[in-house]
Motif scaffolding. Sequence first.
Motif, PDB file in Angstrom:
ATOM      1  N   ALA A  74       8.757   6.078   2.531  1.00  0.00           N
ATOM      2  CA  ALA A  74       7.527   6.094   3.124  1.00  0.00           C
ATOM      3  C   ALA A  74       6.418   6.683   2.634  1.00  0.00           C
ATOM      4  O   ALA A  74       5.177   6.175   2.774  1.00  0.00           O
ATOM      5  N   VAL A  75       6.612   7.772   1.542  1.00  0.00           N
ATOM      6  CA  VAL A  75       5.622   8.246   0.775  1.00  0.00           C
ATOM      7  C   VAL A  75       4.946   7.197  -0.044  1.00  0.00           C
ATOM      8  O   VAL A  75       3.788   6.889  -0.161  1.00  0.00           O
ATOM      9  N   TYR A  76       5.860   6.369  -0.679  1.00  0.00           N
ATOM     10  CA  TYR A  76       5.544   5.394  -1.750  1.00  0.00           C
ATOM     11  C   TYR A  76       4.344   4.291  -0.955  1.00  0.00           C
ATOM     12  O   TYR A  76       3.264   3.894  -1.358  1.00  0.00           O
ATOM     13  N   SER A  77       5.033   4.075   0.117  1.00  0.00           N
ATOM     14  CA  SER A  77       4.293   2.766   0.947  1.00  0.00           C
ATOM     15  C   SER A  77       2.949   3.620   1.462  1.00  0.00           C
ATOM     16  O   SER A  77       1.892   2.787   1.701  1.00  0.00           O
ATOM     17  N   ALA A  78       2.745   4.763   1.785  1.00  0.00           N
ATOM     18  CA  ALA A  78       1.619   5.414   2.238  1.00  0.00           C
ATOM     19  C   ALA A  78       0.756   5.254   1.292  1.00  0.00           C
ATOM     20  O   ALA A  78      -0.438   4.979   1.521  1.00  0.00           O
ATOM     21  N   VAL A  79       0.926   5.559  -0.072  1.00  0.00           N
ATOM     22  CA  VAL A  79       0.008   5.540  -1.323  1.00  0.00           C
ATOM     23  C   VAL A  79      -0.326   4.253  -1.568  1.00  0.00           C
ATOM     24  O   VAL A  79      -1.661   3.978  -1.411  1.00  0.00           O
ATOM     25  N   LEU A  80       0.558   3.145  -1.398  1.00  0.00           N
ATOM     26  CA  LEU A  80       0.164   1.735  -1.574  1.00  0.00           C
ATOM     27  C   LEU A  80      -0.727   1.379  -0.592  1.00  0.00           C
ATOM     28  O   LEU A  80      -1.586   0.904  -0.764  1.00  0.00           O
TER      29      LEU A  80
ATOM     30  N   ILE B  67       7.444  -5.942  -1.427  1.00  0.00           N
ATOM     31  CA  ILE B  67       6.291  -6.799  -1.225  1.00  0.00           C
ATOM     32  C   ILE B  67       5.098  -6.147  -1.163  1.00  0.00           C
ATOM     33  O   ILE B  67       4.088  -6.654  -1.776  1.00  0.00           O
ATOM     34  N   MET B  68       5.055  -4.842  -0.822  1.00  0.00           N
ATOM     35  CA  MET B  68       3.776  -3.837  -0.790  1.00  0.00           C
ATOM     36  C   MET B  68       3.224  -3.930  -2.524  1.00  0.00           C
ATOM     37  O   MET B  68       2.038  -3.794  -2.473  1.00  0.00           O
ATOM     38  N   ILE B  69       4.252  -3.404  -3.214  1.00  0.00           N
ATOM     39  CA  ILE B  69       3.761  -3.317  -4.456  1.00  0.00           C
ATOM     40  C   ILE B  69       3.251  -4.625  -5.243  1.00  0.00           C
ATOM     41  O   ILE B  69       1.944  -4.491  -5.697  1.00  0.00           O
ATOM     42  N   ALA B  70       3.991  -5.530  -4.957  1.00  0.00           N
ATOM     43  CA  ALA B  70       3.423  -6.898  -5.360  1.00  0.00           C
ATOM     44  C   ALA B  70       2.013  -7.025  -4.999  1.00  0.00           C
ATOM     45  O   ALA B  70       1.037  -7.536  -5.570  1.00  0.00           O
ATOM     46  N   LEU B  71       1.691  -7.255  -3.598  1.00  0.00           N
ATOM     47  CA  LEU B  71       0.462  -7.455  -2.841  1.00  0.00           C
ATOM     48  C   LEU B  71      -0.575  -6.501  -3.382  1.00  0.00           C
ATOM     49  O   LEU B  71      -1.596  -6.908  -3.690  1.00  0.00           O
TER      50      LEU B  71
ATOM     51  N   ILE C 289      -5.486  -5.245  -6.359  1.00  0.00           N
ATOM     52  CA  ILE C 289      -6.229  -4.259  -7.187  1.00  0.00           C
ATOM     53  C   ILE C 289      -6.556  -5.254  -8.606  1.00  0.00           C
ATOM     54  O   ILE C 289      -7.782  -5.387  -8.947  1.00  0.00           O
ATOM     55  N   PHE C 290      -5.725  -5.838  -9.221  1.00  0.00           N
ATOM     56  CA  PHE C 290      -6.203  -7.032 -10.079  1.00  0.00           C
ATOM     57  C   PHE C 290      -7.378  -7.844  -9.985  1.00  0.00           C
ATOM     58  O   PHE C 290      -8.277  -7.815 -10.869  1.00  0.00           O
ATOM     59  N   VAL C 291      -7.310  -8.687  -8.799  1.00  0.00           N
ATOM     60  CA  VAL C 291      -8.399  -9.565  -8.435  1.00  0.00           C
ATOM     61  C   VAL C 291      -9.722  -8.733  -8.183  1.00  0.00           C
ATOM     62  O   VAL C 291     -10.701  -9.116  -8.712  1.00  0.00           O
TER      63      VAL C 291
ATOM     64  N   ILE D 235      -7.742 -10.532   2.161  1.00  0.00           N
ATOM     65  CA  ILE D 235      -7.693  -9.568   3.466  1.00  0.00           C
ATOM     66  C   ILE D 235      -6.150  -9.949   4.023  1.00  0.00           C
ATOM     67  O   ILE D 235      -5.826  -9.022   4.441  1.00  0.00           O
ATOM     68  N   ALA D 236      -5.919 -11.220   4.259  1.00  0.00           N
ATOM     69  CA  ALA D 236      -4.577 -11.768   4.752  1.00  0.00           C
ATOM     70  C   ALA D 236      -3.532 -10.995   4.064  1.00  0.00           C
ATOM     71  O   ALA D 236      -2.555 -10.295   4.805  1.00  0.00           O
ATOM     72  N   LEU D 237      -3.355 -11.070   2.825  1.00  0.00           N
ATOM     73  CA  LEU D 237      -2.561 -10.336   1.992  1.00  0.00           C
ATOM     74  C   LEU D 237      -2.467  -8.847   2.287  1.00  0.00           C
ATOM     75  O   LEU D 237      -1.382  -8.079   2.463  1.00  0.00           O
ATOM     76  N   ALA D 238      -3.645  -8.352   2.285  1.00  0.00           N
ATOM     77  CA  ALA D 238      -3.851  -6.701   2.511  1.00  0.00           C
ATOM     78  C   ALA D 238      -3.214  -6.233   3.792  1.00  0.00           C
ATOM     79  O   ALA D 238      -2.217  -5.474   3.975  1.00  0.00           O
ATOM     80  N   ILE D 239      -3.315  -7.322   4.707  1.00  0.00           N
ATOM     81  CA  ILE D 239      -2.909  -6.938   6.286  1.00  0.00           C
ATOM     82  C   ILE D 239      -1.536  -6.863   6.349  1.00  0.00           C
ATOM     83  O   ILE D 239      -0.860  -5.928   6.906  1.00  0.00           O
ATOM     84  N   VAL D 240      -0.863  -7.939   5.547  1.00  0.00           N
ATOM     85  CA  VAL D 240       0.614  -7.949   5.686  1.00  0.00           C
ATOM     86  C   VAL D 240       1.071  -6.690   4.833  1.00  0.00           C
ATOM     87  O   VAL D 240       2.044  -6.341   5.293  1.00  0.00           O
ATOM     88  N   ALA D 241       0.393  -6.126   3.793  1.00  0.00           N
ATOM     89  CA  ALA D 241       0.814  -5.233   3.064  1.00  0.00           C
ATOM     90  C   ALA D 241       0.874  -3.959   4.063  1.00  0.00           C
ATOM     91  O   ALA D 241       1.568  -2.871   3.810  1.00  0.00           O
ATOM     92  N   LEU D 242      -0.009  -3.930   5.002  1.00  0.00           N
ATOM     93  CA  LEU D 242      -0.011  -2.820   6.020  1.00  0.00           C
ATOM     94  C   LEU D 242       0.657  -2.935   7.182  1.00  0.00           C
ATOM     95  O   LEU D 242       0.770  -1.958   7.886  1.00  0.00           O
ATOM     96  N   ILE D 243       1.055  -3.974   7.686  1.00  0.00           N
ATOM     97  CA  ILE D 243       1.887  -3.939   8.976  1.00  0.00           C
ATOM     98  C   ILE D 243       2.993  -2.922   8.969  1.00  0.00           C
ATOM     99  O   ILE D 243       3.039  -2.485   9.875  1.00  0.00           O
ATOM    100  N   ARG D 244       3.728  -2.831   7.789  1.00  0.00           N
ATOM    101  CA  ARG D 244       4.825  -1.873   8.101  1.00  0.00           C
ATOM    102  C   ARG D 244       4.397  -0.551   8.402  1.00  0.00           C
ATOM    103  O   ARG D 244       5.206   0.226   8.964  1.00  0.00           O
TER     104      ARG D 244
END
Lengths: 266, 255
Positions: free
Chosen positions: A14-20, A135-139, A144-146, A182-191
């Motif tokens: 939970a903590v890691y995903s909150a940071v991501l 998945i969140m780490i990858a997205l 960040i890179f792009v 934006i689409a990728l970011a949203i998926v990363a945030l859904i959980r």
Amino acid sequence: MIEAFLQYVFLQRAVYSAVLASIVCGIIGTIIIEKKLVMMSGGIAHTSFGGIGMGFFLKIEPIIGALIFSVLTAIGITTVRRRTNTNSDTLIGIFWAMGMALGILFIAFTPGYPPDISSYLFGDILTVTELDLKIMIALTGLVIFVIVALFNYWKAYLFDEEFSSVIGIKTIFLEYFLFVLIALAIVALIRVVGIILVIALLTIPPAIAKLFTFDLKKMILYAIFLGIVFSFLGLWISYQFNIASGASIILLAGLTYIAAVIIKRS
Amino acid sequence: MNAIEVKDVSVYYGNLCAIRDVNLNVKEKEFLGIIGPNGAGKSTLLKVILGLIKPVSGEVRIFGKDLKETNKILGYIPQTSGFDRNFPINVLDVVLMGRLKNRLSLFHRYAKEDMEIVTDLLDKLGLSDVRDRQIGQLSGGQLQRVLIARALAIEPKIILLDEPTASIDANSRSQIYSLLKELNEEMTIVVVTHDLAAVSAYFDSIACLNKELHYHGDKELDEETVEKIYGCPVELIAHGVPHRVFKVHEEGYDD
């Protein structure tokens, strides 16, 4: 809560995903506010519900379904908008509702007991799985890179698309690229906060940050910091009182925004 | 050789005609004002020249070449109403935009040379003191000069301005036109404007557009032409405009 953090894997996740999530929100949220794409992002988020339904129906990971749907929606809206004169507001409304309807249809056709969809709608950071986290780490890494690698171009594109085009920058490419991000970011945030609440986590931290800085880079960094504070405090509230994490994070952020505006005015 | 050649250009928005069969040749180092009423297609013509709008028919050549083959020749100064003044960007960063290369490169940083060119421009246009200011905190005249600096950072041969003096005071207005006059010694300048007074004082030539191009030539217009373009009695247009714009002008023209 500290001992609990060390003891329980679900709390660590939970903590890691909150940071991501905060990093993604700070970056993409700032961009959608400045480019006035908030409703567009809401549309992509809701359409991804169709993908989650499809995931359950086809027995694949729902988050992968959401990924496919949201990316296709982002590309679809951009393309239709470029080809026709349809107002993007109208288009977003159509995609928004159709995505939700498809999701409900898929879930209705899924054999057996209906799956628990509320964690996708409202988010539940305490049930993030190992796969979700990967998945969140990858997205997050990709976002960040792009953004960092092309920062000067993004800044030019966001500020003045027409001028960027005159100096020969491929603004159509940047537009598609941005919508996919934006689409990728949203998926990363859904959980973390869910489809319905994602728009708040995207917009509130940058909106507060904008009150205190005139610099795009600082706005992003402040928004990331605020996102981390909100999600940790929200997580703590959610853990202490056993309420949904998404709702507590958003309410906390929203109230802070109102307070910040009042303080700034006086 | 002509700096800009517009040949038989027509633009339609849906069924609505914006400009029709426009032919216009702009000589090198010409200082041209394009005038015409609201909705006459002035900005559209400018955007066609810049390649932002694809015409339904006709073509544009810049120094005899197709737009795609030309690079960094055109400097564009848009209307200040065309972008968000609250955008979190400062003066220096806006002007640096003009130094961006067209090809995307990863982790792009502005070179030392870019920095020097931009610093010189800021000095020249009297913007050094405000270089770190967010663009929303500038006066109308300052913002206009920032946009000019950004266009000059491209090191263009032609600059095109869209209503550069629309929302600034008289003092900054004459400052900007003097600056353009100075720049005109080295480059071709095309200005879309409502400002007929400036036309008479600074411009070499004038083009009158109202869907079609009615006139291009010497800046001393007669009433008849102006009336034809605007499609209404001259007095309405001459209102508040110094009379010397028109070669023939009778007081108390009423209709």
